[in-house]
Write an enzyme that holds these catalytic residues in place. Structure first.
Site: not given
Length: 263
Positions: A7, A11, A39, A139
């Site tokens: 993740r 990001h 975040n 995911h």
């Protein structure tokens, strides 16, 4: 922790390229991306990056490997450790000397996005619909906070009623924002269960279920549901593509001594 590192890499790359900007702590001159909505109090794995950085620098005798490269390699290794595919990570990224909370809020796809918003967001980063569907497959590991799926389970109609009812015990209408639910039934294994969930209207996030909701991406979701090998192969291709988005190279940026602050 594998989901957390993956993740972080996502990001990081979606905000001005894969430059390690997400790792910078806030200072008087750094408006840290750690405090951006996607975040804040949810991004994890920073300590692991610190430990890897220290070990690599000690092995090399000096800081020659950037924090951005360490994050890219660590995310690949975490996917492999959880049973997923491997891929060759291109190295040579440099670390940014700035960060932008505003850019993080604007550029990281939100859990309430529609399909058209997701497609536009990915296109803005040089990624197409196939990249969208296959990278959403990340995911298949990890958890989601109640605050990110509350609207979906209480207000959307494209969700399995029994699934929504079960999630309401975890995520009440009021409070419990940080309560966690697994993103798919096997949150510690990198598999294709995520896509099977979407076909059964059991996507945790509104944005997840948008990928299988009568739109242009339905066929790809069905494909990956039935063909894990194809998912693994395409995921490797798409994450390489994502990892090459606007990297700092040559004399741009720096190789940080400490991933949390500029030199």
């Amino acid at each position: 922790m594998g989901a957390s590192l993956l993740r972080l890499h996502f990001h990081d790359c979606f905000v001005n390229g894969c430059d390690g900007s997400i790792l910078l702590d806030p200072t008087s001159t750094i408006d840290s991306e750690k405090n951006a909505n996607p975040n804040f109090q949810s991004a994890r794995g920073f300590e692991v990056v610190d430990e890897i950085k220290q070990a690599v620098d000690e092995a090399c005798g000096k800081p020659v490997v950037s924090c951005a490269d360490i994050l890219a390699v660590a995310s690949r290794d975490s996917v492999v450790a959880l049973g997923g595919p491997t891929w060759k990570v291109r190295l040579g990224r440099r670390d940014s000397t700035t960060a932008s909370r505003d850019d993080a809020n604007a550029d990281i796809p939100a859990p309430f996005f529609s399909l058209s918003q997701l497609i536009t967001n990915f296109q803005n980063h040089g990624l197409d619909e196939k990249d969208l569907v296959v990278l959403a497959g990340a995911h298949t590991i990890g958890f989601a906070r109640c605050v990110t799926f509350r609207d979906h389970i209480y207000n959307d109609s494209n969700i399995n009623l029994y699934f929504a009812k079960a999630l309401k015990y975890i995520c009440p209408k009021n409070g419990g924002d940080f309560n966690l639910a697994p993103l798919d039934p096997t949150p510690a294994h990198f598999d294709a269960a995520y896509y099977a969930d979407l076909v059964q209207k059991r996507g945790i996030l509104h944005s997840d279920q948008e990928l299988f909701n009568g739109g242009s991406t339905d066929a790809l979701v069905k494909k990956y549901k039935h063909n894990t090998v194809a998912f693994y192969k395409d995921f490797a291709k798409s994450i390489i593509k994502m990892g090459n988005m606007k990297p700092l190279t040559g004399n741009q940026g720096e190789v940080r001594l400490n991933c949390r602050k500029v030199n």
